[in-house]
Design a protein around this motif. Structure first.
Motif, PDB file in Angstrom:
ATOM      1  N   LEU A 520     -14.457  -2.669  -7.029  1.00 59.60           N
ATOM      2  CA  LEU A 520     -13.716  -3.025  -5.953  1.00 59.60           C
ATOM      3  C   LEU A 520     -12.246  -2.527  -5.764  1.00 59.60           C
ATOM      4  O   LEU A 520     -11.971  -2.246  -4.477  1.00 59.60           O
ATOM      5  CB  LEU A 520     -13.559  -4.789  -5.932  1.00 59.60           C
ATOM      6  CG  LEU A 520     -14.823  -5.477  -6.146  1.00 59.60           C
ATOM      7  CD1 LEU A 520     -14.570  -6.932  -6.104  1.00 59.60           C
ATOM      8  CD2 LEU A 520     -15.839  -5.291  -4.788  1.00 59.60           C
ATOM      9  N   ALA A 521     -11.530  -2.671  -6.653  1.00 57.79           N
ATOM     10  CA  ALA A 521     -10.214  -1.719  -6.503  1.00 57.79           C
ATOM     11  C   ALA A 521     -10.200  -0.480  -6.166  1.00 57.79           C
ATOM     12  O   ALA A 521      -9.254   0.296  -5.775  1.00 57.79           O
ATOM     13  CB  ALA A 521      -9.507  -1.949  -8.081  1.00 57.79           C
ATOM     14  N   ALA A 522     -11.523   0.263  -6.593  1.00 55.15           N
ATOM     15  CA  ALA A 522     -11.485   1.799  -6.355  1.00 55.15           C
ATOM     16  C   ALA A 522     -12.266   1.980  -4.985  1.00 55.15           C
ATOM     17  O   ALA A 522     -12.812   2.937  -4.581  1.00 55.15           O
ATOM     18  CB  ALA A 522     -12.344   2.537  -7.363  1.00 55.15           C
ATOM     19  N   HIS A 593       2.393  -9.056  -9.207  1.00 50.89           N
ATOM     20  CA  HIS A 593       1.795  -7.935  -8.419  1.00 50.89           C
ATOM     21  C   HIS A 593       0.579  -8.546  -7.746  1.00 50.89           C
ATOM     22  O   HIS A 593      -0.113  -9.525  -8.292  1.00 50.89           O
ATOM     23  CB  HIS A 593       1.377  -6.788  -9.204  1.00 50.89           C
ATOM     24  CG  HIS A 593       2.717  -5.925  -9.838  1.00 50.89           C
ATOM     25  ND1 HIS A 593       2.835  -4.660  -9.597  1.00 50.89           N
ATOM     26  CD2 HIS A 593       3.336  -6.377 -11.048  1.00 50.89           C
ATOM     27  CE1 HIS A 593       4.102  -4.603 -10.085  1.00 50.89           C
ATOM     28  NE2 HIS A 593       4.169  -5.303 -11.296  1.00 50.89           N
ATOM     29  N   PRO A 594       0.248  -7.874  -6.510  1.00 55.02           N
ATOM     30  CA  PRO A 594      -1.222  -8.327  -5.923  1.00 55.02           C
ATOM     31  C   PRO A 594      -2.181  -8.449  -7.139  1.00 55.02           C
ATOM     32  O   PRO A 594      -2.233  -7.240  -7.771  1.00 55.02           O
ATOM     33  CB  PRO A 594      -1.172  -7.299  -4.769  1.00 55.02           C
ATOM     34  CG  PRO A 594       0.094  -6.845  -4.550  1.00 55.02           C
ATOM     35  CD  PRO A 594       0.732  -6.827  -6.064  1.00 55.02           C
ATOM     36  N   VAL A 595      -2.878  -9.365  -7.215  1.00 60.14           N
ATOM     37  CA  VAL A 595      -3.837  -9.424  -8.095  1.00 60.14           C
ATOM     38  C   VAL A 595      -5.273 -10.039  -7.474  1.00 60.14           C
ATOM     39  O   VAL A 595      -5.322 -10.513  -6.466  1.00 60.14           O
ATOM     40  CB  VAL A 595      -3.589 -10.486  -9.037  1.00 60.14           C
ATOM     41  CG1 VAL A 595      -2.527  -9.722 -10.058  1.00 60.14           C
ATOM     42  CG2 VAL A 595      -3.471 -11.741  -8.906  1.00 60.14           C
ATOM     43  N   PHE A 596      -6.466  -9.805  -8.241  1.00 52.17           N
ATOM     44  CA  PHE A 596      -7.651 -10.510  -7.719  1.00 52.17           C
ATOM     45  C   PHE A 596      -8.407 -10.545  -8.898  1.00 52.17           C
ATOM     46  O   PHE A 596      -8.066 -10.145 -10.168  1.00 52.17           O
ATOM     47  CB  PHE A 596      -8.491  -9.342  -6.739  1.00 52.17           C
ATOM     48  CG  PHE A 596      -9.133  -8.327  -7.476  1.00 52.17           C
ATOM     49  CD1 PHE A 596     -10.463  -8.070  -7.789  1.00 52.17           C
ATOM     50  CD2 PHE A 596      -8.357  -7.310  -8.238  1.00 52.17           C
ATOM     51  CE1 PHE A 596     -11.150  -7.056  -8.323  1.00 52.17           C
ATOM     52  CE2 PHE A 596      -8.700  -6.194  -8.549  1.00 52.17           C
ATOM     53  CZ  PHE A 596     -10.153  -5.904  -8.920  1.00 52.17           C
ATOM     54  N   GLY A 597      -9.455 -11.476  -9.002  1.00 52.21           N
ATOM     55  CA  GLY A 597     -10.328 -11.568 -10.415  1.00 52.21           C
ATOM     56  C   GLY A 597     -11.237 -12.673  -9.971  1.00 52.21           C
ATOM     57  O   GLY A 597     -11.331 -13.437  -8.946  1.00 52.21           O
ATOM     58  N   LYS A 598     -11.430 -13.575 -11.154  1.00 53.15           N
ATOM     59  CA  LYS A 598     -12.514 -14.571 -11.135  1.00 53.15           C
ATOM     60  C   LYS A 598     -12.700 -15.021 -12.747  1.00 53.15           C
ATOM     61  O   LYS A 598     -12.630 -14.461 -13.676  1.00 53.15           O
ATOM     62  CB  LYS A 598     -13.781 -14.205 -10.694  1.00 53.15           C
ATOM     63  CG  LYS A 598     -14.901 -15.377 -10.626  1.00 53.15           C
ATOM     64  CD  LYS A 598     -14.604 -16.121  -9.402  1.00 53.15           C
ATOM     65  CE  LYS A 598     -15.580 -16.950  -9.040  1.00 53.15           C
ATOM     66  NZ  LYS A 598     -15.353 -18.346 -10.263  1.00 53.15           N
ATOM     67  N   THR A 614      -5.561  -5.292 -10.927  1.00 56.12           N
ATOM     68  CA  THR A 614      -4.625  -4.752  -9.773  1.00 56.12           C
ATOM     69  C   THR A 614      -5.052  -3.565  -9.378  1.00 56.12           C
ATOM     70  O   THR A 614      -6.355  -3.115  -9.905  1.00 56.12           O
ATOM     71  CB  THR A 614      -3.303  -4.631 -10.456  1.00 56.12           C
ATOM     72  OG1 THR A 614      -3.254  -3.521 -11.575  1.00 56.12           O
ATOM     73  CG2 THR A 614      -2.889  -5.855 -11.130  1.00 56.12           C
ATOM     74  N   ARG A 615      -4.451  -2.569  -8.824  1.00 59.84           N
ATOM     75  CA  ARG A 615      -5.284  -1.314  -8.135  1.00 59.84           C
ATOM     76  C   ARG A 615      -4.939  -0.511  -9.318  1.00 59.84           C
ATOM     77  O   ARG A 615      -5.446   0.755  -9.504  1.00 59.84           O
ATOM     78  CB  ARG A 615      -4.277  -0.853  -7.112  1.00 59.84           C
ATOM     79  CG  ARG A 615      -4.277  -1.649  -5.757  1.00 59.84           C
ATOM     80  CD  ARG A 615      -3.621  -0.727  -4.702  1.00 59.84           C
ATOM     81  NE  ARG A 615      -4.344   0.585  -4.340  1.00 59.84           N
ATOM     82  CZ  ARG A 615      -3.742   1.368  -3.522  1.00 59.84           C
ATOM     83  NH1 ARG A 615      -2.624   0.955  -2.768  1.00 59.84           N
ATOM     84  NH2 ARG A 615      -4.275   2.575  -3.386  1.00 59.84           N
ATOM     85  N   ASP A 616      -4.096  -0.779 -10.424  1.00 59.99           N
ATOM     86  CA  ASP A 616      -4.009   0.095 -11.676  1.00 59.99           C
ATOM     87  C   ASP A 616      -4.767   0.015 -12.743  1.00 59.99           C
ATOM     88  O   ASP A 616      -4.967   0.649 -13.279  1.00 59.99           O
ATOM     89  CB  ASP A 616      -2.445   0.004 -12.140  1.00 59.99           C
ATOM     90  CG  ASP A 616      -1.455   0.458 -10.996  1.00 59.99           C
ATOM     91  OD1 ASP A 616      -1.589   1.831 -10.670  1.00 59.99           O
ATOM     92  OD2 ASP A 616      -0.856  -0.236 -10.360  1.00 59.99           O
ATOM     93  N   VAL A 617      -5.370  -1.455 -12.920  1.00 56.24           N
ATOM     94  CA  VAL A 617      -5.951  -1.767 -14.373  1.00 56.24           C
ATOM     95  C   VAL A 617      -6.738  -2.975 -13.836  1.00 56.24           C
ATOM     96  O   VAL A 617      -6.304  -3.996 -13.048  1.00 56.24           O
ATOM     97  CB  VAL A 617      -4.994  -2.160 -15.363  1.00 56.24           C
ATOM     98  CG1 VAL A 617      -4.312  -3.281 -14.969  1.00 56.24           C
ATOM     99  CG2 VAL A 617      -5.763  -2.083 -16.651  1.00 56.24           C
ATOM    100  N   ARG A 657       5.056  -2.072  -7.298  1.00 53.46           N
ATOM    101  CA  ARG A 657       4.090  -2.880  -6.650  1.00 53.46           C
ATOM    102  C   ARG A 657       3.216  -2.124  -5.563  1.00 53.46           C
ATOM    103  O   ARG A 657       3.990  -1.244  -4.720  1.00 53.46           O
ATOM    104  CB  ARG A 657       4.844  -3.999  -5.546  1.00 53.46           C
ATOM    105  CG  ARG A 657       4.126  -4.912  -4.991  1.00 53.46           C
ATOM    106  CD  ARG A 657       4.998  -5.643  -4.104  1.00 53.46           C
ATOM    107  NE  ARG A 657       4.240  -6.240  -2.796  1.00 53.46           N
ATOM    108  CZ  ARG A 657       3.828  -7.516  -3.050  1.00 53.46           C
ATOM    109  NH1 ARG A 657       4.053  -8.282  -4.122  1.00 53.46           N
ATOM    110  NH2 ARG A 657       3.104  -8.301  -2.202  1.00 53.46           N
ATOM    111  N   ARG A 658       1.972  -2.431  -5.736  1.00 52.55           N
ATOM    112  CA  ARG A 658       1.089  -1.740  -4.925  1.00 52.55           C
ATOM    113  C   ARG A 658       0.049  -2.749  -4.115  1.00 52.55           C
ATOM    114  O   ARG A 658      -0.657  -3.321  -4.916  1.00 52.55           O
ATOM    115  CB  ARG A 658       0.268  -0.524  -5.749  1.00 52.55           C
ATOM    116  CG  ARG A 658       0.929   0.505  -6.174  1.00 52.55           C
ATOM    117  CD  ARG A 658       0.396   1.712  -6.186  1.00 52.55           C
ATOM    118  NE  ARG A 658      -0.832   1.687  -7.264  1.00 52.55           N
ATOM    119  CZ  ARG A 658      -1.786   2.503  -7.267  1.00 52.55           C
ATOM    120  NH1 ARG A 658      -2.196   3.588  -6.109  1.00 52.55           N
ATOM    121  NH2 ARG A 658      -2.931   2.575  -7.846  1.00 52.55           N
ATOM    122  N   GLU A 659       0.078  -2.923  -2.897  1.00 51.63           N
ATOM    123  CA  GLU A 659      -0.788  -3.532  -2.141  1.00 51.63           C
ATOM    124  C   GLU A 659      -1.881  -2.946  -1.966  1.00 51.63           C
ATOM    125  O   GLU A 659      -2.214  -1.727  -2.145  1.00 51.63           O
ATOM    126  CB  GLU A 659      -0.084  -4.092  -0.873  1.00 51.63           C
ATOM    127  CG  GLU A 659      -1.121  -4.865  -0.050  1.00 51.63           C
ATOM    128  CD  GLU A 659      -0.972  -6.425  -0.612  1.00 51.63           C
ATOM    129  OE1 GLU A 659      -2.131  -6.645  -1.192  1.00 51.63           O
ATOM    130  OE2 GLU A 659      -0.089  -7.046  -0.849  1.00 51.63           O
TER     131      GLU A 659
END
Length: 661
Positions: A520-522, A593-598, A614-617, A657-659
């Motif tokens: 998803l982040a990619a 930082h902006p995050v996503f998950g579950k 995040t966009r990085d890891v 920070r990367r949105e």
């Protein structure tokens, strides 16, 4: 030489081959972390690492000449006087003499290393006139092709020095913990003395120590007589005590990440037709491998695990970190020690096996519990699998605002065993319920995912088709290692009846889920997990194996929408809609930082899982019992969750920070 020629026949000598087939001797492969400096393992069959002659001091070169071949710089590969003397002596029954020059000894070793069968290897070293003649002819030709210094370099890099050391570099490491350039006269003479008979002149044994000392002194005297050292240097060298200590270099893995790399290597067809060939190439090819392991992230993950649980806990807390867009695995950590020594392991979790005296796999194991493979098929992860249902729905025309109204229990159309505890009472229909009776009403994908509403996602899966959800999971890297899972997933009729799939009943690993969410982040690119950044051959060529291998698992638009909803469970704000409720609301503030998950939980709290990215890891963590799936320990989110999101926070510290797009 005339006597030997007469024995073999002059025509036979002329007909012997003279072109020596030379292959590189086996070399150590070194495995490094992503920084290119931190060595995490060495792999070898023979502990050897070639060094150029410029790094081998004259002291060592002179010592081997003084030990083995005083006429080395005068003869043409064969010492005719020495051969004649040895022949007469041996013919008259004296103590056997070999009269092999350094060049001939090198030829013998080279022939042994090019042997293709055990018989060839024996023939290369057997003590016969024919073998000696072949050595002579090869040696004479070799002296025409190589300089004396080149022959010395190859000899010193190939010779065995005992105690698992092959070549002068390894010998210096094993016996003195230093590089060849730092050898003293006494040390060089000791090493030169071992080549003739490494076992007999082994200074670490009671029988070998006095012999090694005496031979060293003999060589030092030769060095003096040949003018390589002064009398004062020789006297000082012989006064030096010969140490009995050695440092054997360990070969193989001492961490879960290294084990993952090793298993990965054995799976790569580029390294050979089968696992045996691939392993031999790794352990003899002299590769320099820079892995994807991030030292700081690995240490952070292990630290965060230690804060919340002990290594002696029978339940394993397992974390995997992946870089979106490359698939590079940056950390693999667990509350386990990677070790084959299970002597201190605790009793097995399964009471029946414990009663038979069987031990569990804690605190020490070499099982790939974080990545899967071998006998490890994985663990049920729970609601983290709802993401695949959301992706399949978005791909099939359902949008994030798609609403479903249901109660805290839902009667599905999926047919299951009427005796199952998940069947609706008195029926054969699958009847899932929510974690809390208060979870009922109308939800969309933002709110249903944010609050992990089972009675939203099971009907959503019905509407989309379970087979399509399973297909999405497969595209996102779910492996279906368990035979029962693979059978259902591979059968269209069975797949469409797998009602509980969306609730994460299929076995998976933390690495599977970290890689899936990294997709998803990619922007929808699934990258096959890889433990490698670069592989360089002994000759300096960089191999293409292990580079990012990414395929489009879903469109960028679908990935962005799914990620937007996935911001809700971890306390972030959706950009395309509205979150209402979260199962881990503190994550956003902790990471910063902006995050996503579950989060995910299986029936009976058998497993607890979490993934945060995040966009990085992206880091995924499971709390499970690898030894016994039928255990009754409740798996707690106050253990797995902090370990996951704090590892992400540590990784993101001081990063910009990367949105999300």
């Amino acid at each position: 030489m005339s006597g030997l020629v007469a024995k073999a026949g002059s025509q036979g000598f002329a007909g012997l081959p003279s072109e020596l087939e030379q292959q590189p001797a086996p070399q150590i492969s070194r495995i490094f972390a992503a920084d290119g400096r931190t060595q995490i393992a060495v792999m070898y069959d023979e502990f050897r690492s070639d060094v150029p002659l410029s790094q081998i001091p004259a002291t060592m070169r002179n010592a081997i000449v003084a030990a083995e071949d005083h006429q080395f710089y005068e003869h043409n590969g064969v010492d005719l006087k020495g051969v004649a003397r040895a022949f007469v002596n041996n013919h008259n029954g004296g103590a056997r003499q070999g009269a092999s020059t350094l060049t001939m000894q090198y030829v013998r070793m080279a022939l042994a290393y090019t042997a293709r069968t055990p018989g060839d290897a024996v023939a290369a070293t057997e003590d016969t006139p024919g073998r000696k003649l072949a050595e002579m002819k090869y040696a004479m030709q070799l002296e025409k092709e190589l300089s004396k210094e080149q022959i010395l370099e190859r000899y010193l890099n190939m010779a065995p020095f005992g105690n698992g050391a092959y070549g002068v570099y390894a010998a210096c490491q094993v016996y003195f913990k230093k590089r060849p350039k730092d050898l003293t006269v006494a040390e060089a003479a000791l090493l030169a003395g071992m080549v003739k008979a490494p076992t007999a002149f082994d200074p670490t044994t009671d029988g070998g120590h006095p012999q090694a000392t005496a031979r060293r002194d003999y060589i030092v005297d030769n060095m003096r007589d040949l003018g390589f050292v002064t009398a004062q240097q020789a006297t000082a060298a012989k006064k030096t005590e010969v140490s009995r200590a050695v440092t054997r270099a360990g070969s193989g893995c001492r961490s879960f990440f290294c084990d993952y790399f090793y298993r990965w290597w054995l799976s790569q067809q580029a390294f050979g037709a089968n696992a045996y060939e691939r392993e031999r190439r790794l352990k003899s090819g002299g590769y320099r491998v820079v892995t994807s392991l991030d030292v700081r992230t690995q240490a952070s993950a292990r630290t965060e695990i230690t804060k919340v649980t002990k290594d002696t806990n029978r339940n394993a807390l397992m974390l995997a970190a992946v870089q979106p867009g490359t698939g590079r695995v940056q950390a693999l950590a667990a509350n386990r020690k990677y070790s084959p020594d299970t002597s201190r392991n605790k009793r097995h979790s399964d009471p029946e096996l414990a009663a038979r005296g069987q031990k569990g796999t804690y605190p020490s194991t070499v099982n790939p519990i974080i990545t899967g493979g071998g006998d490890i098929s994985g663990y049920q992860a729970g609601s983290v699998f709802k993401m695949f249902t959301m992706v399949a729905a978005l791909e099939n025309g359902y949008d994030l605002d798609h609403k479903i109204t249901s109660g805290s229990t839902y009667r599905s159309k999926y047919v299951i065993d009427p005796g199952s505890p998940t069947a609706c009472p008195g029926t054969h229909f699958y009847c899932p319920h929510n974690a809390s009776p208060s979870l009922k009403g109308t939800y969309d994908m933002w709110t249903g995912f944010g609050q992990s509403v089972n009675t939203y996602f099971v009907p959503l899966q019905e509407q989309v088709g379970a087979a399509k959800v399973i297909d999405a999971a497969r595209r996102f890297g779910v492996r279906f290692r368990a035979g029962s899972d693979a059978a259902i997933a591979g059968d269209p009729a069975g797949a469409n009846q797998w009602g509980a799939f969306t609730l994460g009943v299929s076995s998976s690993t933390p690495l599977d889920i970290a890689s899936a969410y990294a997709t998803l982040a990619a922007d929808g690119l699934y990258c096959t997990p890889t433990p490698v950044r670069s592989i360089t051959s002994a000759g300096g060529a960089e191999l293409a194996v292990g580079r990012p291998d990414c395929t489009r698992a879903t469109s960028a638009g679908v990935a962005r929408k799914a990620l937007d909803a996935a911001r809700c469970p971890v306390g972030d704000r959706a950009r395309l809609g509205t979150c209402r409720g979260a199962t881990a609301p503190q994550v956003r503030s902790v990471v910063g930082h902006p995050v996503f998950g579950k989060t995910g939980t299986t029936d009976g709290d058998n497993t607890a899982s979490m993934v945060v990215g995040t966009r990085d890891v992206v880091v995924a963590g499971y709390l499970a019992n690898p030894d016994w799936s039928a255990h009754r320990d409740p798996m707690r989110h106050d253990i797995v969750n902090p370990a996951v999101y704090r590892t992400v926070a540590d990784y993101m510290h001081d990063r910009p920070r990367r949105e999300f797009p």
